[in-house]
Write an enzyme that holds these catalytic residues in place. Structure first.
Site, mmCIF file in Angstrom:
data_model
loop_
_atom_site.group_PDB
_atom_site.id
_atom_site.type_symbol
_atom_site.label_atom_id
_atom_site.label_comp_id
_atom_site.label_asym_id
_atom_site.label_seq_id
_atom_site.Cartn_x
_atom_site.Cartn_y
_atom_site.Cartn_z
ATOM 1 C CB SER A 1 -1.088 -0.199 1.129
ATOM 2 O OG SER A 1 -1.963 1.025 0.910
ATOM 3 C CD GLU B 1 -5.075 -4.229 -3.997
ATOM 4 O OE1 GLU B 1 -5.316 -3.643 -2.709
ATOM 5 O OE2 GLU B 1 -4.053 -4.720 -4.205
ATOM 6 C CG HIS C 1 -5.691 -2.573 0.560
ATOM 7 N ND1 HIS C 1 -4.917 -2.544 -0.530
ATOM 8 C CD2 HIS C 1 -5.208 -1.814 1.606
ATOM 9 C CE1 HIS C 1 -3.788 -1.601 -0.106
ATOM 10 N NE2 HIS C 1 -4.075 -1.085 1.132
#
Length: 501
Positions: free
Chosen positions: A186, A314, A404
């Site tokens: 990220s 995600e 995610h």
């Protein structure tokens, strides 16, 4: 049992935990407060005697941090909360020479995060035969806001300082300073995309693993506009002189207040106003002159081996707890903002069976993480570098699926059976599958760090070979072909104030 190592700055004392030597909270730069606040990290002075390295360093200023430094603008405080620029090391064998080194850069929306998070404990990776280093670096306003009189991307400059520390010291922990792999997820992956583009970081690492790369890099005008709104709430200008007496906690509070209303700035700031953070790396003529996609296509990372990828779902993490209602009008508006084209941008034809809510999720996943990651691999290939692509398609529950952040939990091996069993929609075989998928990913990451090859075919423009991590991993063409085709002509570049375009 204690373990002592002499670093370049002085002796440190860690300990052995399940046959892994662990050293926590080793300073790599002095505290970034007082006269050093908002500046590049300074050189570390040495110390006498043996410094205890058994506890993680203090977290940098961020929401939820209540240390004295949050309230003290002047610098050193008695509780030690100012001493936050630290590294941690896990080594399987201190007497060994030349082990691969993996340096973890945590995520957290460029706003928060800590190397002390138990989900990024380096013990399992170290047990596979690598030396693991994790970094504390400045986040939020202190690390990423555009401030007149201060260098941009101070958090990334911290990371570079930690990489210099690694180069100077890691051989004392059994690591090979010439075989360093940076890896992150990220915002951490966004920092890695910046690092492989920056001349300042050249030679500090040999390989990079970027997991879920965000597509948000800022031009200076957008970064300045955001900083001005934050400091304006405090009656100050975004200048070093004005902010020197403002405690970090006040800037954290002002930032959180902006986040709560950020969608109101969508007309001026564009799609970044729809994200959960007002910060991203800022283009800087001297340090970060180009967005990573352009820099890599021009050959900036030709000498770096790159493993890059994302999870399939995600954006599910950000909508799993909402009712996920979305009208066709809202969907069209979202696509227009993110893609910069009128209408549905081809999504209705590409995903004819998807609901508006599902398409809204896919579009956001594509813009924010999936397509930036894919395009980074493409840019590396175009620039003459070597790249490998992966996608995580496995999930342990039906609400979030392959969401995610799941990939780094699997790589570190910190998703526990209790975590899985506690989820109300966990799949029946998820515990056993999590172990198998995690072991496979971890072995591939370590293989890449050791040899520069993760075990499947390189990415190229024709075949787009991708390792797909499912319950039974396989190698094949990039799975998200429909989205790839929609975004094939898009160019990820620095985001600007809309009126300046």
């Amino acid at each position: 049992m204690d373990a002592e190592i002499r670093t370049a700055a002085g002796w440190v004392r860690g300990g052995w935990e399940n046959e892994i030597a662990v050293f926590r909270g080793i300073p790599y730069a002095p505290p970034p407060f007082g006269a050093r606040r908002f500046q590049a990290p300074a050189e570390l002075e040495g110390w006498d005697g043996v410094r205890a390295a058994v506890a993680f360093g203090s977290p940098v200023p961020q929401a939820g941090h209540s240390g004295s430094v949050m309230r003290a603008a002047g610098g050193v405080v008695e509780d030690g909360s100012d001493d936050c620029l630290t590294v941690n090391v896990w080594s399987p064998e201190l007497g060994r020479v030349g082990m691969p080194v993996m340096v973890w850069i945590h995520g957290g929306a460029y706003l928060e995060g800590s190397s002390g998070d138990p989900h990024v404990d380096g013990a399992r990776l170290a047990a596979a035969g690598v030396v693991v280093v994790s970094i504390e670096y400045r986040t939020g306003f202190e690390g990423f806001a555009h401030i007149a009189g201060a260098p941009d991307n101070r958090g990334i400059l911290d990371q570079i300082a930690a990489l210099h520390w690694t180069r100077r010291n890691i051989d004392r922990f059994g690591g090979d300073p010439g075989n360093v792999t940076v890896f992150g997820q990220s915002a951490g992956a966004g920092c890695i995309a910046a690092l492989i583009s920056m001349p300042l970081a050249a030679g500090l690492f040999r390989r990079a693993i970027a997991q879920s790369v965000p597509g948000t890099f800022f031009a200076p005008d957008l970064a300045a506009a955001i900083s001005g709104v934050i400091t304006g709430r405090l009656g100050a200008r975004a200048e070093v002189e004005d902010l020197a007496s403002v405690p970090p906690g006040a800037l954290v509070d002002a930032t959180q207040a902006l986040i709560a209303i950020m969608p109101e700035f969508a007309e001026q700031w564009g799609p970044m106003a729809l994200t959960p953070t007002p910060f991203s790396p800022v283009l800087d003529h001297d340090r970060l002159p180009r967005a990573p996609w352009q820099a890599l296509a021009d050959g900036a990372a030709r000498g770096i081996e790159l493993l890059v990828g994302h999870t399939r779902d995600e954006y599910r993490l950000f909508v799993a707890d909402s009712d996920r209602e979305c009208t066709g009008e809202q969907l069209a508006e979202t696509i227009a903002r993110l893609r910069g084209v009128p209408g549905d941008g081809g999504y209705l034809a590409a995903y004819p069976d998807a609901t508006a809510a599902r398409l809204h999720e896919i579009v956001n996943a594509d813009w924010l993480f999936r397509m930036p990651s894919l395009h980074l691999a493409q840019a590396q290939h175009v620039g003459g570098g070597r790249a490998w692509m992966y996608e995580l398609c496995w999930g342990y529950n039906r609400d979030q699926e392959a969401s995610h952040s799941l990939d780094f939990l699997l790589v570190f091996g910190t998703l526990t059976a209790a975590d899985i069993e506690a989820h109300p929609s966990a799949y029946r075989n998820a515990v056993a599958e999590a172990v198998e998928v995690g072991e496979r990913m971890r072995a591939d990451w370590v293989r890449f760090a050791r040899s520069g090859h993760p075990g499947w075919g390189e990415f190229d423009a024709r075949h787009r070979c991708t390792r797909v991590y499912s319950a039974q991993p396989y190698d094949g063409a990039y799975p998200e072909e429909r989205s790839r085709w929609i975004w094939r002509s898009h160019r990820f570049k620095a985001l600007r104030v809309c009126s300046a375009e």
